[in-house]
Design a protein around this motif. Sequence first.
Motif, short mmCIF file in Angstrom:
data_model
loop_
_atom_site.label_atom_id
_atom_site.label_comp_id
_atom_site.label_asym_id
_atom_site.label_seq_id
_atom_site.Cartn_x
_atom_site.Cartn_y
_atom_site.Cartn_z
N GLY A 91 0.81 -1.22 0.00
CA GLY A 91 0.00 0.00 0.00
C GLY A 91 0.84 1.26 0.00
O GLY A 91 0.50 2.28 0.62
N VAL A 92 1.95 1.21 -0.74
CA VAL A 92 2.88 2.35 -0.81
C VAL A 92 2.24 3.52 -1.56
O VAL A 92 1.55 3.33 -2.58
N GLN A 93 2.47 4.72 -1.06
CA GLN A 93 2.07 5.97 -1.75
C GLN A 93 3.34 6.78 -1.94
O GLN A 93 3.90 7.31 -0.98
N ALA A 94 3.83 6.84 -3.17
CA ALA A 94 5.12 7.49 -3.40
C ALA A 94 5.25 7.98 -4.83
O ALA A 94 4.63 7.43 -5.75
N ALA A 95 6.08 9.01 -5.01
CA ALA A 95 6.40 9.54 -6.34
C ALA A 95 7.83 9.14 -6.66
O ALA A 95 8.75 9.42 -5.89
N PHE A 96 8.02 8.48 -7.80
CA PHE A 96 9.34 7.99 -8.16
C PHE A 96 9.95 8.70 -9.37
O PHE A 96 11.04 8.37 -9.80
#
Length: 437
Positions: free
Chosen positions: A419-424
Amino acid sequence: MAKKPVTSRSGRFFKLAGMTASVAGQYAGQRARRLFRTENDEGAQSESYTRMADQIADTLGELKGAVMKVGQIASQTQDFLPKEFSDALEKLQKEAPPMPFEVIVEQIESELGKPVSELFEYLQETPYAAASIGQVHRARLQDGTDVIVKVQYPGVDESCDSDLKQLRMALKLGGLLKMPKESVDRLFAEIRERLKEELDYENEARNVELFRKFHENQPWVLIPAVAESHSTRRVLTMELVEGDHVSKVTSDRYGQDTINQIGHRIFTLMADQLFRFQCIHGDPHAGNFAYRPDGTIIMYDFGCVKKLKPEIVEAYRNALVAALNEDYEALDSYLIDLGARVGSQPAVDEAYYAMWRDILVVPFEHDEPYDFGESEIHKRVAAKTSTVFKYLDFFKPPVESIFIDRMIAGHYWMLKRLGVQAAFRTELQKYLEKASV
């Protein structure tokens, strides 16, 4: 009570030969029925595929070894086999039924040359984990060190080649292979090479040390050390380093910030291996990773490691840059360099590339966080797989990049399950710029 394991080469051969004959008979019957059927043909074919796939999956799970490992790879490779087959093989990704403990003890004593009672203070009878080519038992060395002991199933390495031949014949005679012969040859040759490495635990011990060196400046990555005194080609003993399986990473123990931090670290692991080390952990499923509430990631199982040619990494990097920039003419050219596109065929319609680009680059499109927990990229990909047939002659699965794709798909599923919420986007950009240096 566990079934008596099939460990002899002749026993394995006859078991697989019986499965092959049954599958071939079902396929022949299905083709005959198709001549007289006009309605609901697709449903009947799907039902037939499911029946064959279940039979194959059950046999592979019982035999373990090379054939079960190929089944696991196949379940992750939608363009290799029909969907019904991939679905049935997914159960091979889950915990495999264990071998009887007496078989494991006999293998350890044969390999290490001493009774188990002399080698260990204790060896736990219940397996810590059971997989395709071996199983793991918790133990303690006589000096008090807690370890896990990975034991290869008897007969698995000697029957690798004959197992693969039989499995390939079953898939062919069952009408299940969807790739040209040349591609199937390359795929099975690559799988055989990786399996030969994975069946050599001395090779895995070297891989462990290699990856420990890769990540020595990243204290948030833990890789268990090898106990060389208790390791051979078929037995691998390593220090016990425990963490939480992805299913235990829950909001009551891990806050969203920690989960997001783990997500960034997973991305760093993947990008470092691909672009910096040019050597990837080739089996990135949930069982080979564990986590701790302080954001630590633990990596296990280095039997399947793929060293990449620099020119392949460069072509992959160039293709990514072209896709992100929506430069489809350049993308077409770089895919030819990568070996994914048949150069003798005319250029592929840019709209086709744009369709796939718009699905696959979503997590890297913007600077704001992407919610992997809610991601439906896999569903959008599945919905478009029928379009692949239009360009079947234009593309060939490049064996080198199959393992890269497998690594990326495995990490996608980990990010989703966590359930990761991230900008890569910014992080990826740095690797794409550095990769050419």
